[in-house]
Scaffold this active site. Structure first.
Site, PDB file in Angstrom:
ATOM      1  N   LYS A 102       0.857  -1.195   0.000  1.00 36.55           N
ATOM      2  CA  LYS A 102       0.000   0.000   0.000  1.00 36.55           C
ATOM      3  C   LYS A 102       0.880   1.227   0.000  1.00 36.55           C
ATOM      4  O   LYS A 102       2.006   1.196   0.505  1.00 36.55           O
ATOM      5  CB  LYS A 102      -0.874   0.023   1.257  1.00 36.55           C
ATOM      6  CG  LYS A 102      -2.076   0.914   1.120  1.00 36.55           C
ATOM      7  CD  LYS A 102      -3.147   0.194   0.332  1.00 36.55           C
ATOM      8  CE  LYS A 102      -4.476   0.869   0.371  1.00 36.55           C
ATOM      9  NZ  LYS A 102      -5.542  -0.071   0.007  1.00 36.55           N
TER      10      LYS A 102
HETATM   11  N1  GLU Z   1      -7.167   0.237  -3.182  1.00 35.64           N
HETATM   12  C1  GLU Z   1      -7.991  -0.897  -3.462  1.00 35.64           C
HETATM   13  C2  GLU Z   1      -8.044  -1.828  -2.264  1.00 35.64           C
HETATM   14  O1  GLU Z   1      -7.884  -1.425  -1.137  1.00 35.64           O
HETATM   15  C3  GLU Z   1      -7.606  -1.580  -4.762  1.00 35.64           C
HETATM   16  C4  GLU Z   1      -6.199  -2.078  -4.843  1.00 35.64           C
HETATM   17  C5  GLU Z   1      -5.787  -2.557  -6.214  1.00 35.64           C
HETATM   18  O2  GLU Z   1      -6.600  -2.555  -7.112  1.00 35.64           O
HETATM   19  O3  GLU Z   1      -4.621  -2.943  -6.343  1.00 35.64           O
HETATM   20  O4  GLU Z   1      -8.316  -3.001  -2.387  1.00 35.64           O
END
Ligand code: GLU
Length: 421
Positions: A102
């Site tokens: 993240k």
């Molecule tokens: N930010 C989104 C999540 O928390 C999507 C992450 C992604 O598509 O890699 O799952």
């Protein structure tokens, strides 16, 4: 308890169910790499502002690191760590070949110009460029970032390392994005709602009322899909507050009001509610789809919904989770409920690497199949592990316990095969 400790609390319970070794617990409860970068940019007014950004890579046993980037004042290292670890469990649960990561920039993006956002995004991309890559770590949108943000990342990364579509997902369709990606997280929430409502015999969708906290990417598409599936969406909200209409909201009208006034608040024919009140409305289903930790020991007792679908990441604290479970509320955990986004991110990445475009029906059908399978696997795990639940004094594992146990088992197996644990 910090957010990362909270996620690890759920991991630790799974570790007991999966009978993990101490070595495996030590590896999987930590993060692989944490990068903190300074983002000093000259902003539009001429001031040089300094922000801090992070990219945390939690685990890549099952494939390249994967996870969004959020712009938010609360996106500090501890928060980003928690979100990175959730991605590891989420990708494992829906069985896409990625790990978990993240990113975050601690900035209030809500009142910032497009020009400044672009400068911050490009600078952040330069600073983390050496640890990301289409087969290393693939960012995506998250809170306050979107397809435009991904376009800047794609471009900035490409200038230095060579242009490649697979470097980010959640791109605009015109730049190699997938049809259906923008709607995917919200759509996924409703797919698992269909499953949970059927499980609990809640009746026909028309008899089921739904309140949704948040009207951003996740909340707005969850609302639209819920209505498409026949549910009655009675409340939605944004940072300024919420609106309530027991007969059901017209989401097209809500979108129009939002576009005109900048908020859902004040829409004609609706009652105002605060964000806190929305959570406690007398509804069948509650979808928290905004911030984390909105349901805690203070308000868990007052949640009246029978099903909570975690559209946001970690909206329910561990203590609140226990209270809700004890009261018989079914909580569909974030790593299942909001996994539609990363699932279609995976489809996007596959389409990019094959130089292909799938039509919307194909994307949606495959999304639905993935999430239904994951939900059913959690249910089956619950049925097969009644003894574990009894050992803790319960009748059966919660969906969260089952989801984490399944995910942790898959990651541990991959880590063992690679020789990490
Ligand atoms: N930010 C989104 C999540 O928390 C999507 C992450 C992604 O598509 O890699 O799952």
């Amino acid at each position: 308890m910090t957010p990362f400790e909270a996620v690890n609390h759920f991991f630790q319970r799974a570790a007991v169910i999966d009978r993990l070794s101490d070595e495996a617990i030590a590896v999987l409860s930590g993060t692989f790499r944490e990068l903190r970068v300074q983002i000093a940019v000259r902003c539009e007014g001429g001031a040089r502002n300094v922000y801090y950004g992070y990219r945390v890579q939690h685990n890549a046993a099952r494939g390249p690191y994967k996870g969004g980037i959020r712009f938010h004042p609360d996106a500090d290292l501890e928060e980003v760590r928690a979100l990175a670890s959730l991605m590891t469990w989420k990708t494992a649960l829906v069985d896409v070949p990625f790990g978990g990561a993240k990113g975050g920039v601690q900035v209030d993006a809500t009142n910032m110009s497009e020009v400044d956002l672009e400068r911050i995004t490009r600078r952040y991309t330069e600073q983390i460029g050496h640890i990301i890559g289409p087969t290393r770590d693939i960012p995506a949108p998250d809170m306050n970032t979107n397809a435009q943000t991904m376009s800047w990342i794609l471009d900035q990364y490409g200038r230095r390392y060579g242009h490649t579509l697979g470097i980010v997902t959640g791109k605009p369709v015109a730049l190699g994005g997938s049809l259906g990606r923008e709607q995917a997280t919200g759509r996924g929430c409703v797919i698992v709602l269909d499953e949970a409502a059927r499980d609990l015999d809640l009746g026909e969708p028309g008899e089921i009322s739904v309140a949704i906290q948040g009207f951003g990417n996740v909340g707005s598409w969850a609302a639209e899909t819920a209505i498409e599936h026949g549910y009655r969406v009675v409340a939605v909200s944004d940072i300024r507050g919420g609106i309530y209409q027991p007969d059901g909201l017209d989401i097209a009208a809500v979108r129009a009001h939002l576009a005109e006034s900048g908020s859902v608040v004040g829409m004609l024919g609706t009652e105002p509610v605060t964000n806190e009140e929305l959570l406690e409305l007398d509804v069948d289903v509650l979808i928290p789809a905004a911030l984390g930790e909105v349901i805690d020991h203070d308000n868990a007792d007052r949640i009246r919904a029978r099903i909570v679908i975690e559209g946001a990441n970690h909206p329910v604290t561990p203590v609140a989770d226990e209270i809700l479970n004890g009261r018989g509320v079914t909580v569909v955990p974030d790593i299942l409920a909001n996994a539609g986004g990363v699932t279609v991110s995976y489809f996007e990445w596959v389409q990019n690497s094959q130089d292909m475009r799938w039509d919307l029906e194909t994307v949606n059908a495959r999304l639905e199949a993935k999430l239904r399978t994951a939900y059913q696997q959690c249910r089956q795990f619950q049925d097969e592990h009644v003894d574990d639940a009894k050992a803790w004094g319960g009748e059966r594992l919660s969906l969260r316990e089952a989801a984490f146990a399944l995910a942790v088992d898959r990651v541990t197996e991959a880590a063992r095969l690679r020789g990490y644990v």
